[in-house]
Design an enzyme around this catalytic site. Structure first.
Site, PDB file in Angstrom:
ATOM      1  CB  ALA A   3      20.773  56.813 -12.979  1.00 60.15           C
TER       2      ALA A   3
ATOM      3  CD  GLU B 103      15.148  49.178 -26.489  1.00 59.64           C
ATOM      4  OE1 GLU B 103      15.411  49.948 -27.362  1.00 59.64           O
ATOM      5  OE2 GLU B 103      15.974  48.818 -25.801  1.00 59.64           O
TER       6      GLU B 103
ATOM      7  N   GLY C  57      17.895  50.766 -28.712  1.00 60.16           N
ATOM      8  CA  GLY C  57      16.584  51.519 -29.418  1.00 60.16           C
ATOM      9  C   GLY C  57      16.622  52.917 -29.581  1.00 60.16           C
TER      10      GLY C  57
END
Ligand code: COA
Length: 439
Positions: free
Chosen positions: A224, A244, A342
């Site tokens: 979120a 990413e 990532g």
């Protein structure tokens, strides 16, 4: 030579390789290791067929990053047939891994091809692609990440060809000649509704936005918080994306002209990503859109590649931060709930980027306000995801702590100031015990 012929005469080859999912999955053998395209790019039709064919298997290992589908192969009762080896634990696989019915292999997203190459050789790659173009190339669409490498590494490649998979551009294409079995199945992709943004996320978004300047290049993580950050960027201009992943919130900012990638010094005018998750609106937006350049994660997430973007700002979230600035983003105590993804790649990329900044942003509490996410020490067994040498900014709804290059005491003080007020006294007490001085 065979490959050359297949490339030229791909339509005939396509017809020869075409089969049903039921037939294709019969070629998976007991003991095989099978990679699946992940997130909303899951090849759901073939997964269903594998699960239906389970009696024919013993101990088929299924490996992938996050699953956004039902992960039926990882549910109770499936143990004799399948074993899940997760590279990113998600909502539908947490219990499996926690209860010992599955494994978790820690690996940076950018290094998954190395993992397969060195210690986890693949027998089968199950991928999900768009319809072929006039040259016989299918796009990996919303999930490019490791699938292209999986095709190279596996002995058998089964592809679900889906007219509803967008044709994304960049390094996303796999030729029909590289697939062994083709299963045509048109179906909508999995959709992920935008998260609910509360006042807490909105406040966090505002603090993050205060660190973002016009012309910056953004990486946005999962959850979120990144969406809340996007909502707070309405007064910025000329932003770029090298991430990413991204979701619907980015589309909105492109449509309003705030994200235009015009100031990027690397991949100028293009948004770079390795996978996408959102609604059909996002999938329609990226279809055949030259503004969106998708690449394998070995490229997008390589810190030395992403770090070529000047003014790269990475924004990711976490589970806990201790007073030293050690960030746990993947476990609750000993229970693995996600993975590094990532996060560390982009924290390091931001450090390499000229003018870069990295932000770890989180609500100050979890479990309905009963647990502080800023803690004196990480929970017993918690994994350190972003270490204290890499961490730069930490943000909660109470403010910003700039940790990098500050002493451990300064870090602890700053973190206590942005903790939820209900937990500050307890944290201050821990501070005094640990550092033997007044808070
Ligand atoms: N103590 C106990 N439980 C906690 C907690 C804490 N300090 N912090 C979070 N949790 C629980 C939540 O209550 C929730 O439990 P539930 O699913 O049973 O409701 C669960 O952990 C997930 O937390 P939530 O806040 O809902 O997650 P999110 O969707 O905002 O994602 C991360 C947060 C950290 C899990 C996510 O950002 C992540 O996986 N990060 C690592 C990978 C990454 O950053 N990739 C970036 C590149 S894309």
């Amino acid at each position: 030579i065979q490959k050359g012929i297949e490339q030229l005469d791909w339509k005939a080859i396509y017809r020869q390789k075409r089969t049903t999912a039921q037939e294709a999955v019969k070629h998976i053998k007991s003991g095989d290791r099978v990679s699946l395209s992940h997130a909303v790019g899951e090849p759901t039709h073939i997964i269903e067929a594998m699960v239906a064919n389970r009696e024919a298997y013993r101990n088929v290992e299924i490996t992938h990053m996050i699953s956004m589908g039902q992960s039926k192969y990882a549910q109770p009762g499936m143990e004799p047939y399948f074993r899940h080896n997760s590279l990113f634990v998600g909502g539908t696989t947490r219990k499996t891994v926690r209860d010992g019915h599955g494994d978790f292999t820690p690996c940076y997203f950018s290094e998954i091809p190395n993992l397969w190459h060195r210690t986890m050789p693949l027998d089968v790659a199950v991928i999900h692609v768009s319809r072929p173009d006039e040259h016989g190339y299918c796009s990996l669409g919303v999930s490019v990440d490791y699938s292209k490498h999986a095709v190279k590494e596996a002995n058998l490649v089964i592809a679900q060809v889906n007219s509803q998979m967008p044709r994304t551009l960049g390094d996303t294409f796999v030729h029909i000649s590289d697939m062994d079995m083709i299963v045509e199945h048109d179906a909508p992709l999995i959709e992920l509704a935008p998260p609910v943004i509360t006042d807490v996320e909105r406040a966090i978004g505002e603090y993050c936005a205060s660190l973002i300047r016009d012309g910056d290049c953004l990486q946005l993580g999962i959850g979120a918080i990144p969406d809340a950050v996007l909502l707070s960027l309405k007064n910025k201009k000329d932003l770029g994306i090298h991430s990413e992943m991204f979701s619907d919130g980015v589309v909105e900012l492109v449509e309003s002209g705030i994200i235009n990638n015009s100031k990027k010094n690397f991949h100028r005018d293009r948004m770079v990503a390795t996978f996408l998750m959102g609604t059909k609106r996002l999938y329609d937006f990226v279809d055949n859109n030259p503004m969106v350049a998708m690449y394998p994660a070995t490229y997008t997430n390589d810190p030395y590649v992403a770090g070529k973007n000047d003014n790269l700002v990475s924004i990711n979230s976490c589970v806990q931060v201790d007073l030293l600035g050690q960030v746990c983003s993947e476990s609750v105590g000993t229970t693995q709930i996600s993975a590094v993804g990532g996060q560390v790649d982009f924290v390091r990329a931001s450090a390499l980027s000229r003018g870069g900044r990295s932000i770890i942003a989180m609500p100050s509490t979890a479990a309905g306000g009963t647990i502080s996410k800023i803690v004196a020490t990480l929970d017993e067994g918690a994994a350190v995801t972003t270490n204290r040498y890499d961490v730069e900014y930490v943000i909660t709804e109470y403010g910003i702590a700039h940790l990098k290059y500050h002493t451990v005491r300064e870090r602890a003080r700053m973190l206590i100031h942005i903790a939820h007020p209900a937990f500050r006294d307890g944290l201050a007490e821990s501070f005094e015990k640990r550092f033997r001085c007044k808070f």
